[in-house]
Design an enzyme around this catalytic site. Sequence first.
Site, PDB file in Angstrom:
ATOM      1  N   PHE A   1       0.802  -1.132  -0.296  1.00 58.78           N
ATOM      2  CA  PHE A   1       0.020  -0.194   0.118  1.00 58.78           C
ATOM      3  C   PHE A   1       0.829   1.296   0.452  1.00 58.78           C
ATOM      4  CE2 PHE A   1      -2.425  -3.266   2.422  1.00 58.78           C
ATOM      5  CZ  PHE A   1      -3.267  -3.469   1.183  1.00 58.78           C
TER       6      PHE A   1
ATOM      7  N   ILE B   1       2.586  -6.989  -5.238  1.00 58.62           N
ATOM      8  CA  ILE B   1       3.297  -6.389  -3.976  1.00 58.62           C
ATOM      9  C   ILE B   1       1.648  -6.790  -3.589  1.00 58.62           C
ATOM     10  CG2 ILE B   1       4.371  -4.264  -3.630  1.00 58.62           C
ATOM     11  CD1 ILE B   1       2.377  -2.540  -3.609  1.00 58.62           C
TER      12      ILE B   1
ATOM     13  N   GLN C   1      -8.545  -5.789  -7.381  1.00 58.17           N
ATOM     14  CA  GLN C   1      -8.101  -4.701  -6.986  1.00 58.17           C
ATOM     15  C   GLN C   1      -9.513  -3.407  -6.674  1.00 58.17           C
ATOM     16  OE1 GLN C   1      -4.945  -3.433  -6.496  1.00 58.17           O
ATOM     17  NE2 GLN C   1      -3.972  -3.442  -8.463  1.00 58.17           N
TER      18      GLN C   1
ATOM     19  N   GLY D   1      -4.904   0.566  -9.864  1.00 57.76           N
ATOM     20  CA  GLY D   1      -4.488   0.506  -8.259  1.00 57.76           C
ATOM     21  C   GLY D   1      -5.432   1.631  -7.159  1.00 57.76           C
ATOM     22  N   GLU D   2      -4.647   3.177  -7.947  1.00 56.04           N
ATOM     23  CA  GLU D   2      -5.150   3.757  -7.207  1.00 56.04           C
ATOM     24  C   GLU D   2      -6.465   4.322  -7.714  1.00 56.04           C
ATOM     25  OE1 GLU D   2      -2.125   4.274  -5.656  1.00 56.04           O
ATOM     26  OE2 GLU D   2      -1.723   3.918  -6.914  1.00 56.04           O
TER      27      GLU D   2
END
Lengths: 327, 707
Positions: free
Chosen positions: B232, B458, B606, B672-673
Site C-alpha cells: 500500500f 505487492i 483491485q 490500483g489507485e
Amino acid sequence: MINFQYLRTTTAKSAIALLGKDKNAKFLAGGTNLIDLMKRGVTAPEKLIDINHVPLKQIRQIGNKIHIGALASNTAVADHPLIKEKLPLLSRALQAGASAQLRNVATVGGNMMQRTRCGYFYDIEMPCNKRQPGTGCGAMEGFNRMHAIFGTSEKCIAVHPSDMCVALIALDAEVILANAKGERKLSFKDFHRLAGDTPQLDNNLKADEMIIGLEIPTNNLAKNYHYLKVRDRASYAFALVSVAAAFEIVNNKITDVRLAMGGVAHKPWRLTASEIFLKGKEASLTNFEQAAQLAMKDAKSFGGNDFKLKLAPNTIIEALNLAKSKA
Amino acid sequence: MEKNMLKDENDRVDGFLKVTGKAKYFAEYDLPGLTYGVLVTSTITKGKITTLETKAAEKAPGVVAVISHLNKPPAAAYEQEGGPQMKIFYTDKIFYNGQPIAIVVANTFERATYAASLVKATYAKETFNTDFEKALKDPKAKKLQGQADYKRGEENAYKTAEVKLEERYFLPIETHNPMELHGIIADWRPNNQLTVYAKTQGVKATQGTIANVFKIPMENIQVNSEFVGGGFGMALRTWPLEIATIMASKHIGKPVKLVVTRMQMFTMVGNRPAAIQTIGLGANKDGKLTGITHRAYGETSAYENFTEGVVNMAKFMYQCDNVNTSYVIVPVDLGVPIWMRGPGEATGAFALESAIDEMAHALDMDPLEFRIKNDPETDQQKNKPFSSKNIKEAYKMGAEKIGWRNRKNKPGSIVEGPWQTGYGVSVGVFNANRGKASVKGILKADGSLLLQSATSDIGPGTGTGMTLIASKLMGIPVDKITFELGDSSLPPAPSQGGSATLSTVGSAVNDVCVALKSTIAELAANSNMDATSNFVDVLKKNNLPQIEITKESQGGKERDNYSMYSFSIHFVQVKVNNLTGVVKISKIVSVGDSGTIVSPKTARSQMVGGAVGGIGMALTEESIIDHRYGRYINNNFADYHVPVNADVPEIDVNFINKPDPYINPMGAKGMGEIALIGFSAAVANAVFNATGKRIRTLPITPDKILA
Ligand SMILES: Cc1cc2nc3c(=O)[nH]c(=O)nc-3n(C[C@H](O)[C@H](O)[C@H](O)COP(=O)(O)OP(=O)(O)OC[C@H]3O[C@@H](n4cnc5c(N)ncnc54)[C@H](O)[C@@H]3O)c2cc1C
Ligand code: SF4
C-alpha cells in the site's frame, strides 16, 4: 529473559494449592488477555498455572439454575443449546465480543478477569494509575473516547471491556469462588469494583481464590431480549456503549425487566432505577425514553467521551425497541 | 480432476502457492547462522540522547551485539556531511517518539527482545509538537510550499459566484497496516557482497539505496522479494530500520533478520499524512462551475519533507475557467509520512468530491447530473485532449446498477424505523503512467515461455497480468508461461507504485513477445517453413533449444499530445441509524474506466480491495496520538480499525473495458489507485443524503453522526 514457572494441573484443588497466596502467580486460561499483557510488559507473573485441563467446562441445568464452569469457552457457552434456549441474551452478548478465533479459546473466568483496554494501561511508557498506582491517569485529560461516564474516580476512568459480563449482571448471575478452605458465592453485581482509590483492583476476587463457575437462575426473559453493541466497526471492536435488555410482558404490562450497560463504567453497569420505573408499565416508546433518561442520572463525561451522554440513552431505547419487536 | 475443474485461465498464477502457504515471504527465509535483531526505540519525542546504557543487554544470554550511535558501524555515506538528517546510528538527535536508537542482535528473537528491554537511554528533552492542527494555527510554526501554486483564470472566483460555498475538510493520519510486518534479512559477506530478503515494492530501488548508503557497487547487492504481504505504499522506500539491519550484519559478519512489531508499524514505515483542506466552489444558477479553489495543508516530519498530489484533481476534473490551488506542508515531530494507496489524490478527492456534492445540494441538483453537466471535453490544465475518457458511460452504468433512481434529492427522505437510507456518488482519477522497463523472454523448444523482470508484486497480481498479456500475444497457454519477478538481478524495472506496473512492464512484455514472434517468423522463413508454423517446430527444425530476447520499453511522444488518466466512479448506498449513529454501507457499485482490462480477476480484486480500503478511510481508520506525549494510542489491530468482513457488503465491480488508443500497446491503464480515490467522499455524500448531516472529518464514526 524474564523467566517464569509454568505449571499445569488437572484439578481445581491443586490449582488453588499451587496459587497459595502467591501474588506473583497467575492462572492461565485461554491466555488471550494475559499473554498480551505479558508481551507488553504490563504484567510479569513468576508462576503461570495452566488450568485448561481442570474439568470446569460443564454447562447444565440443576433445578432452576443454569451452571456454567469457569473454563467453558466463550464459544461453547454461546453455542450451547441450553444457553440459546434459556439464556439467549447471554449467547448474544458473547457473540458480540472479540472474534470467533478469540472466543474459541477465551474462557468464562478469563472473560470476567480481563483487564481494561485503556491505551495508557497498555503502554508502559505512559502514566496509568491502574498499572502503576500513583503515576497519574493518562486518559483523564488525554484520549478518553472509550472511557467511563458512570462511577468514575479521580484516579481512573477506565471501563471494563467485557460483553459477556453485561449480560451476566442483567441475569442476576452468581459467581462461585473457591480457596483452600472452601467455596463462597458472590452476587455478580458485587464481583467487579469501581475504581475509587484503588484503580489497580478490578474486582473482589481474593489473592488465594479461583473462579469455579457461575449460577444463573432461569427466567422468562428468553422472548423479549436484545444485546445491542455500538462500536466503531461492525465486528471485532470493543463497545462504545452496549446495552443488555430483556423483559417479560404479561397482559400488556412489563412484569420483569433487566437492563445493563457496557462500555460506560469500571464494571458492568446495571440500570436499577430504569428497571424499577419500567416494572408494571407498558412497553411503550415513551416509557422506554423515560427509562433511558433515568439511567443517565449522575453521568459525567471527560471530553472525548461526551458523545456517550447521548449515545447511551439512545442505545437503551433502541435495545428496548428491538427487544420488544422480537415478540 | 477437481483442481482442473476449478481452474480458469484468468486465475492468479501464484494463487495456489499463496493459499497453500508455499509462497515464501521475506521473514520465512532461514540462513545458516541467522541471528535476530530487535530495535530499541526512543521514548521521548524530541531532544538528544545523553546516555545509552547497553552493558546489561550486551551481557544478556545469546546477545551478539548492541549497535547504536555509540559504535557507529560503517556506512560510508553517513560518515560524510550532508544527506538526510535522520542518519540512523549517526546521530544522537531524537526527531520523534518511537525512533529507532539501537539494534540488539541475539541468537534468538526472544533473547533479542528481552535484551532490547535492558537498553536504557537518558535524554535531554526539548519541547515538541506532534499536533498538525496546532502547528497550522501557530504563526511561528514552520510552513513550506508543497507544490507550486496553480492559477487558471481569476483567483478565488468562487467568492463572487451566484452560488458559492467554502468548506473545510479534515483527514486524520492513517497507517497502511498491511498484514505482513515490515523488516528485512541482511547477509553481508566478505568482499562486500550483500544479499537481502526484503519486503519492498522495488527491488532495484532497494538495491540502489543500499549501494548509496554503503558505497558499494550495485552488482554486489542481491535483493530478493518474490512475495510481499501487502505494501500500500509503505514499502516504496528503504527505511532506516533496514539500513540498521544491514549495518548490524556487516558489523557482526552474520546474517541478521529483523521483523518489526505491529506497534512499530505505526512509527517506522510511514503513514498517510493528516490533511486539512478548504474548498471554495462557485457556480451559476444553471449549475455551471465558475470557480474552484482548493487549498491543502499536509502534515510532514520535522526532519524530512514529504509531499503528494493532494490538489491535482481540482485542476482538470471539472470544466471551469477559474481554478486556483495551493498546497503547504507543515512539519511536526512525527515520523516521516509516505504514500498510502491513492496517495494525496485520495486525500484531495475526499474534499473536492464532498464539496461537489455540497454544491449540487446548494443548487438543488442531482449530484450526478451536476457532475455530468460540468464534465470537461478536454483537459483544461494541460490544454490537451484526453487520450480516452468514458466517464459519462461509467456514470450511467453505475447509476443503473445501484438503483440511483430510488435516490431522493431531499436528504433524510428514506426512513425505516431508526434507519435512514441514502445514496452517494464520487469520482476518482489518477495519472495513467507508463515508465521504462526491461523484460527478458526465453522461448523454449519444450513449448514454454519464461519472462523475467525486476518488478514487484505487492499483491495486485503482476505475474498474472503479465502472463495473460504474453499468452494472448503468443498463443501459448498460461500454464506454459512463467513470469519471474522480485529479484534485482533480473532486467530492470521501476518500483511498483503509482499504478504504473501493468502499463510499464506489460508494454515490455508486449515488445518482447512481438520480437520473439518475428524472430520465429524469420527462422520459419529461412528454413522454408510455413509462416504460421508452431514455434516449437520452428525451434526444433533449427536445432535451437531456445531463443532469448531482452527488450527495453517506454512510451514515446503520445504523452506530449494527450492527457492520460484512469477514472473510477463509486456509488454507495448507506443506512444510518439515527439513534446509535452507526453507518452501514449496504451496497457498493464501482465502475472502472481504465482502458483494456487485461486480467479480469485481478482487476476485480483491485477494485474490491480499493473499496475496502475506502471503507476504512471513510468509516473506521484513524491513527490517534496523545499530543502531550507524542505517542500513538491505538497502535494495534484491536484499536486501529481496518474494516472487517462485516463492514463490507457485496461489491459490484464493473469495467468500461475500452482500450486507450495511445497509452501503450495493450490499451490498458493502471487502476490500483483509482480503486480507492474518491471512495470516502461517496460514503460521506451518501451519509448526507441519508441524514442531512454533512460530515467533513473522517472517519465517520457514530459519535460524529450523533454530534
Ligand atoms: C483483539 C481482542 C479483541 C477483543 N474483543 C473483545 C470484545 O469485543 N468483547 C469482550 O468481551 N472481550 C473482548 N476481548 C477480550 C476477551 O474476551 C478476553 O481476552 C478473554 O475473555 C479472556 O479469557 P481467557 O480465558 O483467554 O483469559 P486469560 O487471558 O487466560 O486470563 C485472563 C485473566 O483471568 C485470570 N483467570 C482466568 N481464569 C481464571 C479463573 N478460573 N479464576 C481466576 N482467575 C482466572 C488469569 O489469571 C488472567 O489474569 C478481546 C480480546 C482481544 C485480544
Ligand atoms: S483510565 Fe485508568 S487505566 Fe486508563 S490511564 Fe487512567 S488510570 Fe490508567
